[in-house]
Design a protein around this motif. Structure first.
Motif, PDB file in Angstrom:
ATOM      1  N   PHE A  68       0.845  -1.185   0.000  1.00  0.00           N
ATOM      2  CA  PHE A  68       0.000   0.000   0.000  1.00  0.00           C
ATOM      3  C   PHE A  68       0.886   1.242   0.000  1.00  0.00           C
ATOM      4  CE2 PHE A  68      -2.615  -3.259   2.277  1.00  0.00           C
ATOM      5  CZ  PHE A  68      -3.554  -3.426   1.270  1.00  0.00           C
ATOM      6  N   VAL A  69       0.285   2.400  -0.083  1.00  0.00           N
ATOM      7  CA  VAL A  69       1.038   3.651  -0.152  1.00  0.00           C
ATOM      8  C   VAL A  69       0.708   4.496   1.068  1.00  0.00           C
ATOM      9  CG1 VAL A  69       1.477   5.735  -1.504  1.00  0.00           C
ATOM     10  CG2 VAL A  69       1.018   3.567  -2.669  1.00  0.00           C
ATOM     11  N   ASP A  70       1.742   5.069   1.699  1.00  0.00           N
ATOM     12  CA  ASP A  70       1.520   5.846   2.913  1.00  0.00           C
ATOM     13  C   ASP A  70       1.348   7.327   2.622  1.00  0.00           C
ATOM     14  OD1 ASP A  70       4.046   7.047   2.587  1.00  0.00           O
ATOM     15  OD2 ASP A  70       5.024   5.709   4.014  1.00  0.00           O
ATOM     16  N   GLN A  71       1.209   8.113   3.683  1.00  0.00           N
ATOM     17  CA  GLN A  71       0.929   9.546   3.546  1.00  0.00           C
ATOM     18  C   GLN A  71       2.092  10.333   2.951  1.00  0.00           C
ATOM     19  OE1 GLN A  71       1.443   7.950   6.475  1.00  0.00           O
ATOM     20  NE2 GLN A  71       2.031   9.317   8.149  1.00  0.00           N
ATOM     21  N   TYR A  72       3.239   9.687   2.796  1.00  0.00           N
ATOM     22  CA  TYR A  72       4.391  10.340   2.174  1.00  0.00           C
ATOM     23  C   TYR A  72       4.564   9.925   0.719  1.00  0.00           C
ATOM     24  CZ  TYR A  72       5.429  11.279   7.063  1.00  0.00           C
ATOM     25  OH  TYR A  72       5.340  11.681   8.377  1.00  0.00           O
ATOM     26  N   ASP A 127     -11.693   4.092   2.356  1.00  0.00           N
ATOM     27  CA  ASP A 127     -12.254   4.981   1.341  1.00  0.00           C
ATOM     28  C   ASP A 127     -11.114   5.562   0.507  1.00  0.00           C
ATOM     29  OD1 ASP A 127     -13.888   6.607  -0.188  1.00  0.00           O
ATOM     30  OD2 ASP A 127     -14.157   8.136   1.372  1.00  0.00           O
ATOM     31  N   PRO A 128     -10.352   4.686  -0.174  1.00  0.00           N
ATOM     32  CA  PRO A 128      -9.158   5.161  -0.885  1.00  0.00           C
ATOM     33  C   PRO A 128      -9.467   6.103  -2.047  1.00  0.00           C
ATOM     34  CG  PRO A 128      -9.631   2.877  -1.450  1.00  0.00           C
ATOM     35  CD  PRO A 128     -10.538   3.229  -0.314  1.00  0.00           C
ATOM     36  N   SER A 132      -6.663  10.176  -0.648  1.00  0.00           N
ATOM     37  CA  SER A 132      -5.427  10.151  -1.440  1.00  0.00           C
ATOM     38  C   SER A 132      -4.234  10.361  -0.515  1.00  0.00           C
ATOM     39  CB  SER A 132      -5.467  11.272  -2.477  1.00  0.00           C
ATOM     40  OG  SER A 132      -5.521  12.537  -1.819  1.00  0.00           O
ATOM     41  N   VAL A 133      -3.047  10.270  -1.076  1.00  0.00           N
ATOM     42  CA  VAL A 133      -1.824  10.530  -0.314  1.00  0.00           C
ATOM     43  C   VAL A 133      -1.881  11.917   0.319  1.00  0.00           C
ATOM     44  CG1 VAL A 133       0.659  10.922  -0.512  1.00  0.00           C
ATOM     45  CG2 VAL A 133      -0.387   8.932  -1.630  1.00  0.00           C
ATOM     46  N   ALA A 134      -2.299  12.916  -0.454  1.00  0.00           N
ATOM     47  CA  ALA A 134      -2.350  14.284   0.057  1.00  0.00           C
ATOM     48  C   ALA A 134      -3.354  14.421   1.194  1.00  0.00           C
ATOM     49  CB  ALA A 134      -2.687  15.252  -1.076  1.00  0.00           C
TER      50      ALA A 134
END
Length: 225
Positions: A68-72, A127-128, A132-134
């Protein structure tokens, strides 16, 4: 009884209670006098060939590999948690019901173990499409969270729901009749360095999270033994 006829808070409590009862059936006993936390989840049968013979072993339930992708904007995988214990939960940033309570409680965990390189927190957005990342970075900033110890994850919706239900054994269901449009579990899941589930706790209450932190201390001590 239909989900729509149960208030969101009551459904969350019922879901968590039912989950804890069902998991107790699958707890692997550690033996009399053993202070180790049980390993939760149904054992799986694995067949392999040893010296030309087929052998079937039972192995403990394990969180599978993930990405998965984190907040950074960085990719988080099973390698990220290798050798660490971590707490996982499932939420969404616009949730108006139990998520704010969960984040208040999980921040208590963060503050206690802040700087401990053996502990991570993974919060998965259900709720991807919106988160979003931002959006996750702003959410973390508003909580006062910096660094890489508490990661807020987004990614493919189906993969998040699949790992939540089939691996972490928590529930999430879209329901337009409840605030936020999603009914989901308020559970915090404690996972050991081998990606085995060692405990599940009510993440909406102080008492539930107090128990979580006591068990985290036990698990950290177990790792050093």
């Amino acid at each position: 009884m239909k989900v729509s006829s149960i208030p969101a808070s009551s459904w969350q409590l019922l879901s968590t209670t039912a989950l804890l009862i069902s998991l107790s059936i699958f707890a692997i006993s550690c033996g009399p006098g053993d202070d180790k936390l049980p390993v939760l989840g149904q054992k799986e049968l694995v067949t392999r060939t040893v010296d030309g013979k087929t052998v079937t072993d039972s192995v403990a339930h394990q969180i599978p590999d993930f990405a998965f992708v984190d907040q950074y904007g960085d990719t988080v995988t099973a390698k990220t948690v290798a050798g660490k214990i971590y707490v996982a939960d499932f939420f969404f940033t616009s949730c108006p019901t139990i998520c704010p309570k969960m984040k208040v409680q999980l921040k208590r965990v963060f503050e206690k173990y802040k700087g401990n390189s053996d502990v991570l927190l993974l919060s998965h957005s259900i709720d991807p499409k919106h988160d979003s990342v931002a959006v996750l970075k702003k959410f973390a900033d508003n909580l006062g969270i910096a660094g890489k110890q508490w990661l807020f994850l987004t990614g493919d919706r189906d993969k998040i729901y699949d790992i939540g239900q089939n691996s972490y054994m928590v529930t999430a269901q879209e329901d337009s009749s409840v605030p936020g449009g999603v009914v989901h579990s308020g559970a915090f899941i404690l996972v050991d360095k081998d990606r085995h589930i060692r405990g599940i706790y009510d993440g909406t209450t102080e008492a539930g999270v107090d128990k979580l932190m006591k068990d985290m201390d036990r698990l950290l001590a177990e790792n050093k033994a």
